[in-house]
Motif scaffolding. Structure first.
Motif, PDB file in Angstrom:
ATOM      1  N   GLN A 192       0.869  -0.999   0.197  1.00  0.00           N
ATOM      2  CA  GLN A 192       0.006  -0.317   0.120  1.00  0.00           C
ATOM      3  C   GLN A 192       0.981   1.239   0.050  1.00  0.00           C
ATOM      4  O   GLN A 192       0.255   2.078  -1.051  1.00  0.00           O
ATOM      5  N   GLY A 193       1.969   1.379   1.195  1.00  0.00           N
ATOM      6  CA  GLY A 193       3.260   2.454   0.719  1.00  0.00           C
ATOM      7  C   GLY A 193       3.198   2.914   0.095  1.00  0.00           C
ATOM      8  O   GLY A 193       3.989   4.167  -0.737  1.00  0.00           O
ATOM      9  N   VAL A 194       3.749   1.524  -1.280  1.00  0.00           N
ATOM     10  CA  VAL A 194       4.631   1.438  -2.430  1.00  0.00           C
ATOM     11  C   VAL A 194       3.618   2.202  -3.482  1.00  0.00           C
ATOM     12  O   VAL A 194       3.996   3.259  -4.375  1.00  0.00           O
ATOM     13  N   ALA A 195       2.506   1.535  -3.596  1.00  0.00           N
ATOM     14  CA  ALA A 195       1.643   2.457  -4.499  1.00  0.00           C
ATOM     15  C   ALA A 195       1.261   3.960  -4.273  1.00  0.00           C
ATOM     16  O   ALA A 195       1.127   4.145  -5.177  1.00  0.00           O
ATOM     17  N   MET A 196       1.096   4.011  -3.013  1.00  0.00           N
ATOM     18  CA  MET A 196       1.072   5.557  -2.925  1.00  0.00           C
ATOM     19  C   MET A 196       2.280   6.623  -3.238  1.00  0.00           C
ATOM     20  O   MET A 196       2.092   7.887  -3.855  1.00  0.00           O
ATOM     21  N   ALA A 197       3.553   6.074  -2.502  1.00  0.00           N
ATOM     22  CA  ALA A 197       5.013   6.519  -2.926  1.00  0.00           C
ATOM     23  C   ALA A 197       5.111   6.324  -4.535  1.00  0.00           C
ATOM     24  O   ALA A 197       5.512   7.564  -4.947  1.00  0.00           O
ATOM     25  N   VAL A 198       4.855   5.411  -5.246  1.00  0.00           N
ATOM     26  CA  VAL A 198       4.358   5.780  -6.715  1.00  0.00           C
ATOM     27  C   VAL A 198       4.119   6.758  -7.515  1.00  0.00           C
ATOM     28  O   VAL A 198       3.942   7.472  -8.244  1.00  0.00           O
TER      29      VAL A 198
END
Length: 225
Positions: A192-198
């Motif tokens: 979830q954090g990766v999706a938001m960071a991207v």
């Protein structure tokens, strides 16, 4: 002899399996992840189509959820080193290309990636502020190539470019790692954090182009045309 060797190999298999099973998954991920991050950031610096900022932010999210010490520090060092190596390599190729026929073609293709007005603005700022512009060019989306071209056209020595590009790469790595830390701290699951960071990295990268196209100047130009 063959039977003894086979028995020795068979006896070693359980021990090898135990050793492999005892390797923490995080260590395996880091052993693959850090070299991959380094190569991708270098490639993205040489070929300005890879979203290197999103890569660094994603790596920071994953490192945030790791229990291994110094994971975030390793991500920062790897990202900054790779960006610096890629920038210096690209600038060296550009300086070499300005003195050869094939290199000049490559330089002209690189020049086509920068809008004329952005290149002109970069040249004025470089003349006014010097290598400080390199730091800002790394932080401003789509600003690196025009400023690098301005440095090449002004025949800036490689040593001077290196002095300005080093703090630029450090600031760039810190900025996108901070985006990853903020994104990863909001969610319990790394993906979830990766999706938001991207998503944040893509929005930041696309913001200048969107403003030029849909902002007041873009709308005025479209109406005038």
């Amino acid at each position: 002899m063959w039977t003894a060797a086979a028995l020795a190999s068979a006896a070693a298999l359980p021990r090898a399996g135990e050793v492999w099973a005892s390797v923490p998954p995080e260590s395996t991920q880091q052993a693959v992840g850090y070299p991959s991050l380094f190569l991708l950031v270098v490639l993205g610096s040489l070929v300005p189509v890879v979203p290197t900022g999103a890569l660094v932010s994603s790596a920071a999210v994953v490192a945030l959820h790791h229990t291994a010490p110094y994971s975030l520090l390793f991500v920062f060092v790897v990202a900054a080193s790779a960006a610096f190596l890629g920038d210096v390599g690209l600038y060296w190729l550009g300086r070499r290309g300005s003195h050869s026929r094939n290199g000049s073609r490559w330089l002209s293709r690189l020049r086509d990636r920068a809008a004329p007005e952005r290149l002109e603005l970069a040249q004025r700022k470089l003349h006014r502020h010097g290598v400080l512009v390199l730091v800002l060019s790394r932080l401003v989306p789509a600003g690196r190539i025009p400023v690098m071209l301005a440095c090449l056209l002004s025949a800036m020595p490689l040593r001077r470019f290196v002095r300005g590009d080093l703090p630029a790469c450090l600031a760039w790595a810190a900025t996108y790692q901070l985006i990853g830390l903020l994104s990863g701290s909001l969610f319990s699951e790394p993906w979830q954090g990766v999706a938001m960071a991207v998503g944040l990295a893509v929005v930041i990268s696309a913001a200048p182009a969107g403003w030029r196209r849909f902002g007041p100047a873009g709308r005025g130009g479209g109406a005038g045309a």
